[in-house]
Design an enzyme around this catalytic site. Structure first.
Site, PDB file in Angstrom:
ATOM      1  CD  GLU A 150      -3.241  -0.958   1.930  1.00 50.31           C
ATOM      2  OE1 GLU A 150      -3.272  -0.038   2.759  1.00 50.31           O
ATOM      3  OE2 GLU A 150      -4.170  -1.761   1.778  1.00 50.31           O
TER       4      GLU A 150
ATOM      5  CD  GLU B 119      -3.906  -5.922   3.705  1.00 53.81           C
ATOM      6  OE1 GLU B 119      -4.787  -5.167   4.159  1.00 53.81           O
ATOM      7  OE2 GLU B 119      -2.693  -5.699   3.790  1.00 53.81           O
TER       8      GLU B 119
HETATM    9  C1  BG6 Z   1      -4.700  -2.225   4.920  1.00 51.51           C
HETATM   10  C2  BG6 Z   1      -3.358  -2.498   5.511  1.00 51.51           C
HETATM   11  O1  BG6 Z   1      -4.765  -0.869   4.654  1.00 51.51           O
HETATM   12  O2  BG6 Z   1      -5.836  -2.466   5.677  1.00 51.51           O
HETATM   13  C3  BG6 Z   1      -3.352  -3.324   6.773  1.00 51.51           C
HETATM   14  O3  BG6 Z   1      -2.463  -3.033   4.574  1.00 51.51           O
HETATM   15  C4  BG6 Z   1      -4.544  -2.941   7.611  1.00 51.51           C
HETATM   16  O4  BG6 Z   1      -2.135  -3.115   7.417  1.00 51.51           O
HETATM   17  C5  BG6 Z   1      -5.811  -3.265   6.841  1.00 51.51           C
HETATM   18  O5  BG6 Z   1      -4.574  -3.498   8.888  1.00 51.51           O
HETATM   19  C6  BG6 Z   1      -7.080  -2.980   7.605  1.00 51.51           C
HETATM   20  O6  BG6 Z   1      -7.078  -1.654   8.024  1.00 51.51           O
HETATM   21  P1  BG6 Z   1      -7.281  -1.230   9.530  1.00 51.51           P
HETATM   22  O7  BG6 Z   1      -7.023   0.231   9.561  1.00 51.51           O
HETATM   23  O8  BG6 Z   1      -8.654  -1.590   9.877  1.00 51.51           O
HETATM   24  O9  BG6 Z   1      -6.266  -1.990  10.317  1.00 51.51           O
END
Ligand code: BG6
Length: 468
Positions: A166, A368
């Site tokens: 990211e 993700e």
């Molecule tokens: C992504 C990241 O933006 O989203 C992760 O790569 C992150 O590191 C995930 O944990 C979920 O976002 P958040 O802010 O809910 O932890």
């Protein structure tokens, strides 16, 4: 269009799950690890967990991998903490850190799980940050050296490599996720971005030179942006924001060129980076083997607010408030939201696959996707039907995208096990495995498979046929 029959998931599809080092490992200063920007910035709000213990995966690694194997994972996407390998970023190598990832990778392979390695997930060494971080061109060489160390240590065991997680979010919402200091000027951010692009390109070139059968790709957060209405001005705003949020990063990574709309935007805000002679040749010469991407939901925007009107300013990876003269983030009335206000748009996942495939024609790997929720442990169980619903709806859209003709390598939702969210603590859980701890109280850190764990196991063993 509606299909009468769907294509099946390909043989060898990488059904996996993801984590990142700084959010799951803990042991933040153990066995010679140096501090990262996350440790140094201490950006979390009062009452929200820091990243010192996390899920203590560092001390539970064998137990955790055994659980991943029990779930049937075919792949596990994790990141390597630069500060475990080289505590100050560009100095001596820390053997204990190197050994930890050998143990993790060996254990995955022993369980038949394909390791997918992210080389850098938000946790720049604090010592490099003190010397200017990514704004300092020397960080490019430091990253290339780090990459070469990883390739020579783990290259015989790891096929799939991801360069930078990211990068777009670090530039666009770095303050929220804690990777940049409050008030960093845009000109510095976009100079840092150019250096990250160069660092990534050098890592790709090194990977291809050192490991001819490995595969490497970028890992941005890609969310297709919709216009709020068919007003051409809204459509234009959506197109602008797609360029600024998504294509700017991938055009540079894949095509070795800067997107013209995004470049013009940088001129408008006085943030064009200094590009030295030869830099664009480096970007052009480094071609990724696939695109990894993180997807949580689409975004919706309208034309910018009229001159002088206040633009709300709270943004994170999913909630983009807007920017004067560019766009205004709006709620999509067709989409429900999570407990944390992130919209849910499974069809947007398919739309995003199609846009990526049409634009770049490279295989796609999902690194993700997932649902952050307030899970409750009740008599040793977590009934997270809401997460099962979210994942099922998204997996259905992958199958549709495959039927559309998109080449998809795998699906690695966030997260394999509970961990600490970027800025909302441990209460915002994503894992298939519950970790028994609170924000401040570490409790016993015991692991409990959630209902989604057993459901995903069935999905994997049926290669996506059984989603019930
Ligand atoms: C992504 C990241 O933006 O989203 C992760 O790569 C992150 O590191 C995930 O944990 C979920 O976002 P958040 O802010 O809910 O932890």
């Amino acid at each position: 269009m509606k299909y009468r029959e769907l294509d099946t998931f390909p043989e060898g599809f990488l059904w996996g799950a993801s984590t990142s080092a700084y959010q799951v490992e803990g042991a933040w200063d153990t066995d010679g690890k140096g501090p990262s920007v996350i440790d140094a910035n201490g950006h979390t709000a009062p009452g929200i967990s820091d990243f010192r213990v996390c899920s203590d995966h560092y001390h539970h690694v064998e137990e955790d991998v055994a659980l991943f194997a029990q779930m049937g994972l075919k792949s596990y996407r994790f990141s390597i903490a630069w500060t475990r390998i080289i505590p100050d970023g560009d100095g001596l190598v820390n053997q204990a850190g190197v050994d930890f990832y050998h143990r993790l990778i060996d254990s995955l392979i022993a369980h038949g799980i394909e390791p997918i390695v992210t080389m850098y997930h938000f946790d720049l060494p604090a010592a490099l940050d003190a010397k200017g971080g990514w704004e300092n061109r020397d960080t490019v060489a430091a990253f290339e050296r780090f990459a070469r160390i990883l390739f020579s240590e783990y290259g015989s065991k790891v096929t799939y490599w991801l360069t930078i997680n990211e990068q777009n979010m670090m530039i666009l919402v770095g303050e929220a996720i804690g990777t940049v200091k409050k008030g960093s000027p845009k000109s510095s951010l976009y100079q840092a971005n150019h250096h990250m692009m160069l660092a990534q390109a050098k890592a790709i070139l090194a990977c291809h030179e050192m490991l001819p059968s490995a595969k490497i790709g970028p890992a941005p957060n890609i969310a297709l942006t919709y216009p709020e209405t068919c007003d051409p001005e809204d459509v234009l705003a959506a197109d602008d924001f797609n360029s600024i949020r998504n294509w700017f990063y991938l055009d540079a990574s894949v095509r070795g060129m800067y997107n013209s709309v995004a470049w013009r935007y940088l001129r408008e805000i006085g943030a064009t980076p200094n590009v030295e002679a030869g830099d664009m040749d480096v970007l052009k010469s480094a071609t990724p083997d696939f695109i990894a991407f993180n997807y949580y939901a689409s975004m919706t925007v309208s034309k910018p607010a009229p001159e002088g009107a206040a633009t709300p300013d709270s943004s994170d990876q999913q909630l983009f408030a807007g920017e004067a003269n560019v766009f205004l983030g709006v709620k999509n009335p067709h989409l429900p939201s999570t407990d944390f206000g992130w919209e849910m748009d499974p069809i947007g996942f398919r739309n995003t696959f199609r846009a990526l495939w049409d634009r770049y024609h490279l295989p796609l790997l999902v690194t993700e996707n997932g649902l952050g929720a307030f899970d409750k442990l009740e008599d040793g169980a977590v009934h997270d039907q809401y997460r099962i619903n979210y994942l099922r709806d998204h997996i259905k859209q992958i199958q549709l995208a495959i039927t559309d003709g998109v080449e998809v390598l795998g699906y690695n939702p966030w997260s394999a096990i509970d961990l600490v969210s970027t800025h909302q603590g441990v209460a915002k859980r994503y894992g298939f495995i519950f970790v028994n701890r609170g924000e401040g109280d570490m409790l016993d850190l015991a692991r409990y498979p959630k209902d989604s764990f057993y459901w995903y196991k069935k999905v994997i063993s049926s290669n996506g046929d059984d989603l019930n």
